[in-house]
Scaffold this motif. Structure first.
Motif, PDB file in Angstrom:
ATOM      1  N   ALA A 100       0.824  -1.212   0.000  1.00 56.52           N
ATOM      2  CA  ALA A 100       0.000   0.000   0.000  1.00 56.52           C
ATOM      3  C   ALA A 100       0.855   1.258   0.000  1.00 56.52           C
ATOM      4  CB  ALA A 100      -0.913  -0.008   1.222  1.00 56.52           C
ATOM      5  N   LYS A 101       1.985   1.226   0.696  1.00 56.17           N
ATOM      6  CA  LYS A 101       2.815   2.423   0.794  1.00 56.17           C
ATOM      7  C   LYS A 101       3.463   2.766  -0.548  1.00 56.17           C
ATOM      8  CE  LYS A 101       3.800   2.158   5.756  1.00 56.17           C
ATOM      9  NZ  LYS A 101       3.096   3.383   6.121  1.00 56.17           N
ATOM     10  N   LYS A 102       3.815   1.747  -1.323  1.00 55.15           N
ATOM     11  CA  LYS A 102       4.439   1.981  -2.637  1.00 55.15           C
ATOM     12  C   LYS A 102       3.461   1.783  -3.796  1.00 55.15           C
ATOM     13  CE  LYS A 102       8.680   2.827  -1.283  1.00 55.15           C
ATOM     14  NZ  LYS A 102       9.365   4.102  -1.576  1.00 55.15           N
ATOM     15  N   GLU A 103       2.252   1.274  -3.424  1.00 52.02           N
ATOM     16  CA  GLU A 103       1.248   0.927  -4.435  1.00 52.02           C
ATOM     17  C   GLU A 103       1.881   0.057  -5.512  1.00 52.02           C
ATOM     18  OE1 GLU A 103      -0.409   4.796  -5.487  1.00 52.02           O
ATOM     19  OE2 GLU A 103      -2.054   4.454  -4.071  1.00 52.02           O
ATOM     20  N   ASN A 104       2.608  -0.967  -5.023  1.00 55.71           N
ATOM     21  CA  ASN A 104       3.366  -1.819  -5.941  1.00 55.71           C
ATOM     22  C   ASN A 104       3.550  -3.202  -5.317  1.00 55.71           C
ATOM     23  OD1 ASN A 104       5.775  -3.061  -7.239  1.00 55.71           O
ATOM     24  ND2 ASN A 104       5.756  -1.158  -8.417  1.00 55.71           N
ATOM     25  N   ILE A 105       2.976  -4.224  -5.956  1.00 54.62           N
ATOM     26  CA  ILE A 105       3.069  -5.597  -5.463  1.00 54.62           C
ATOM     27  C   ILE A 105       4.500  -6.121  -5.576  1.00 54.62           C
ATOM     28  CG2 ILE A 105       2.377  -7.982  -5.908  1.00 54.62           C
ATOM     29  CD1 ILE A 105       0.136  -6.469  -4.637  1.00 54.62           C
ATOM     30  N   SER A 106       5.158  -5.819  -6.684  1.00 57.86           N
ATOM     31  CA  SER A 106       6.513  -6.321  -6.914  1.00 57.86           C
ATOM     32  C   SER A 106       7.491  -5.793  -5.866  1.00 57.86           C
ATOM     33  CB  SER A 106       6.993  -5.943  -8.317  1.00 57.86           C
ATOM     34  OG  SER A 106       6.192  -6.561  -9.297  1.00 57.86           O
ATOM     35  N   ASN A 153     -11.118   2.663   1.008  1.00 53.22           N
ATOM     36  CA  ASN A 153     -11.083   1.582   2.005  1.00 53.22           C
ATOM     37  C   ASN A 153      -9.653   1.276   2.417  1.00 53.22           C
ATOM     38  OD1 ASN A 153     -13.898   1.192   1.866  1.00 53.22           O
ATOM     39  ND2 ASN A 153     -13.685  -0.187   0.111  1.00 53.22           N
ATOM     40  N   GLY A 154      -8.790   1.208   1.418  1.00 53.92           N
ATOM     41  CA  GLY A 154      -7.389   0.897   1.676  1.00 53.92           C
ATOM     42  C   GLY A 154      -6.710   1.934   2.539  1.00 53.92           C
ATOM     43  N   LYS A 155      -7.038   3.215   2.331  1.00 57.07           N
ATOM     44  CA  LYS A 155      -6.434   4.281   3.135  1.00 57.07           C
ATOM     45  C   LYS A 155      -6.865   4.186   4.598  1.00 57.07           C
ATOM     46  CE  LYS A 155      -5.992   7.460  -0.771  1.00 57.07           C
ATOM     47  NZ  LYS A 155      -6.487   8.680  -1.437  1.00 57.07           N
ATOM     48  N   ILE A 156      -8.139   3.865   4.803  1.00 57.18           N
ATOM     49  CA  ILE A 156      -8.635   3.688   6.185  1.00 57.18           C
ATOM     50  C   ILE A 156      -7.921   2.518   6.849  1.00 57.18           C
ATOM     51  CG2 ILE A 156     -10.644   3.006   7.570  1.00 57.18           C
ATOM     52  CD1 ILE A 156     -12.387   4.512   5.507  1.00 57.18           C
ATOM     53  N   PHE A 157      -7.809   1.406   6.110  1.00 60.02           N
ATOM     54  CA  PHE A 157      -7.202   0.204   6.686  1.00 60.02           C
ATOM     55  C   PHE A 157      -5.711   0.409   6.927  1.00 60.02           C
ATOM     56  CE2 PHE A 157      -6.077  -4.431   6.534  1.00 60.02           C
ATOM     57  CZ  PHE A 157      -6.831  -4.792   7.636  1.00 60.02           C
ATOM     58  N   LEU A 158      -5.029   1.137   6.014  1.00 57.24           N
ATOM     59  CA  LEU A 158      -3.602   1.394   6.191  1.00 57.24           C
ATOM     60  C   LEU A 158      -3.353   2.226   7.447  1.00 57.24           C
ATOM     61  CD1 LEU A 158      -0.704   1.203   5.206  1.00 57.24           C
ATOM     62  CD2 LEU A 158      -1.121   3.245   3.792  1.00 57.24           C
ATOM     63  N   ALA A 172      -5.125   2.199  10.132  1.00 57.17           N
ATOM     64  CA  ALA A 172      -5.310   1.292  11.272  1.00 57.17           C
ATOM     65  C   ALA A 172      -4.103   0.375  11.451  1.00 57.17           C
ATOM     66  CB  ALA A 172      -6.585   0.467  11.080  1.00 57.17           C
ATOM     67  N   ILE A 173      -3.569  -0.141  10.341  1.00 63.45           N
ATOM     68  CA  ILE A 173      -2.407  -1.039  10.408  1.00 63.45           C
ATOM     69  C   ILE A 173      -1.182  -0.284  10.912  1.00 63.45           C
ATOM     70  CG2 ILE A 173      -0.828  -2.482   9.077  1.00 63.45           C
ATOM     71  CD1 ILE A 173      -3.667  -3.627   9.515  1.00 63.45           C
ATOM     72  N   ASP A 174      -1.001   0.952  10.440  1.00 67.28           N
ATOM     73  CA  ASP A 174       0.137   1.765  10.894  1.00 67.28           C
ATOM     74  C   ASP A 174       0.049   2.015  12.400  1.00 67.28           C
ATOM     75  OD1 ASP A 174       1.289   1.905   8.408  1.00 67.28           O
ATOM     76  OD2 ASP A 174       0.504   3.896   7.913  1.00 67.28           O
ATOM     77  N   ALA A 175      -1.165   2.315  12.879  1.00 66.99           N
ATOM     78  CA  ALA A 175      -1.355   2.568  14.312  1.00 66.99           C
ATOM     79  C   ALA A 175      -1.064   1.304  15.120  1.00 66.99           C
ATOM     80  CB  ALA A 175      -2.775   3.054  14.576  1.00 66.99           C
ATOM     81  N   ALA A 176      -1.560   0.162  14.626  1.00 70.92           N
ATOM     82  CA  ALA A 176      -1.327  -1.111  15.326  1.00 70.92           C
ATOM     83  C   ALA A 176       0.155  -1.461  15.319  1.00 70.92           C
ATOM     84  CB  ALA A 176      -2.138  -2.223  14.665  1.00 70.92           C
ATOM     85  N   ASP A 177       0.807  -1.203  14.202  1.00 69.21           N
ATOM     86  CA  ASP A 177       2.241  -1.492  14.084  1.00 69.21           C
ATOM     87  C   ASP A 177       3.042  -0.663  15.086  1.00 69.21           C
ATOM     88  OD1 ASP A 177       4.431  -2.807  12.767  1.00 69.21           O
ATOM     89  OD2 ASP A 177       4.897  -0.919  11.775  1.00 69.21           O
ATOM     90  N   LYS A 178       2.633   0.592  15.251  1.00 67.96           N
ATOM     91  CA  LYS A 178       3.310   1.474  16.214  1.00 67.96           C
ATOM     92  C   LYS A 178       3.156   0.939  17.637  1.00 67.96           C
ATOM     93  CE  LYS A 178       3.399   6.297  17.781  1.00 67.96           C
ATOM     94  NZ  LYS A 178       2.781   7.640  17.617  1.00 67.96           N
TER      95      LYS A 178
END
Length: 285
Positions: free
Chosen positions: A13-19, A60-65, A67-73
């Motif tokens: 999500a941060k790079k918008e790149n799967i590879s 949706n992805g921005k909301i979830f990201l 949340a994931i960033d907060a949980a990671d912190k």
């Protein structure tokens, strides 16, 4: 939902790149793509807008990201705290205990057995010096502390009964109204104490002038005088429950009296103080 799934999504999500994510985790791009699609299926929403050559994080992805960033912190913070505690905790914990002394004292005993290098500095009276609260790591009280320096959690909610000696005529009752206390001899804690404050507030609310025959600053001796048949007493059901025996009967007060005690933790406290606060919170559950 697995942690690795979330890590794959966060990186992609941060790079918008799967590879790019696949290179970071040294796995095939198909593994990252399949993991993210499984995550979307679990969530019931898409997290990316996909075209032939692009991957774009959607709302949706921005909301979830976020949340994931907060949980990671929080996970990283917890890891740091656990590493700090990997060595035997030490240092001093400063406590102001204005209610529920027995419960906290029992917890101190357990904590000292587990962490013998920790010391405690304990006060049981604030002498009205509310401005000095900031110097304590933990404050346990039924008063409200208005300070951004403290995190507040409800510690104990306990019903207050009227304790009467078994030889009293009142012991034939199961419950009582406050107005029935007008002629009842009362043994109580002194002004400024938590339980006395509860008694005074409710008596004033119901226009009852308490007939105080003994005033004592030690709950143990309040109960001893009670057992001697010298009067009745307002009795917090959790804090003083170990004082109950066959010489005392607890009467329910019809008006419903309760005391709320709070656990205030200084945000600037050491990790060992916060560890003790966490164990206190677990103890009352």
């Amino acid at each position: 939902m697995e942690l690795l799934q979330l890590k794959y999504f966060q990186c992609a999500a941060k790079k918008e790149n799967i590879s790019h994510a696949a290179q970071i985790f040294m796995v095939p791009p198909s593994s990252v793509s399949a993991s993210i699609k499984k995550l979307e299926t679990e969530l019931g929403v898409t997290l990316f807008d996909r075209t032939a050559n692009t991957l774009k994080l959607n709302a949706n992805g921005k909301i979830f990201l976020r949340a994931i960033d907060a949980a990671d912190k929080e996970i990283k913070k917890a890891k740091t705290e656990m590493l700090d505690l990997a060595q035997m905790p030490f240092g001093e914990i400063t406590l102001l205990i204005l209610t529920n002394r027995r419960i906290v004292t029992d917890m101190i005993s357990k904590f000292k057995k587990e962490y013998p290098e920790v010391s405690f500095s304990i006060k049981h009276d604030d002498y009205g010096d509310y401005a000095a609260y900031h110097k304590y790591d933990i404050v346990i009280t039924d008063r409200e502390i208005e300070s951004v320096q403290f995190e507040c959690k409800e510690f104990i909610r306990e019903e207050i009964f009227l304790a009467v000696p078994k030889q009293s005529l009142l012991s034939d009752l199961e419950q009582i109204n406050l107005k029935q206390l007008r002629e009842t001899a009362l043994i109580c804690m002194p002004k400024g104490s938590s339980i006395r404050g509860c008694m005074d507030r409710y008596c004033k609310q119901y226009d009852v002038e308490p007939n105080i025959v003994i005033e004592c600053d030690d709950p143990y001796y309040v109960c001893e005088y009670l057992k001697m048949g010298l009067g009745s007493a307002f009795f917090p059901s959790v804090s003083w429950n170990k004082q109950v025996d066959d010489k005392i009967k607890l009467l329910k007060i019809n008006e419903g009296l309760y005391r709320h005690s709070y656990l205030y933790v200084n945000k600037e406290s050491t990790n060992v103080a916060k560890l003790f606060a966490n164990q206190l919170e677990m103890e009352r559950m």
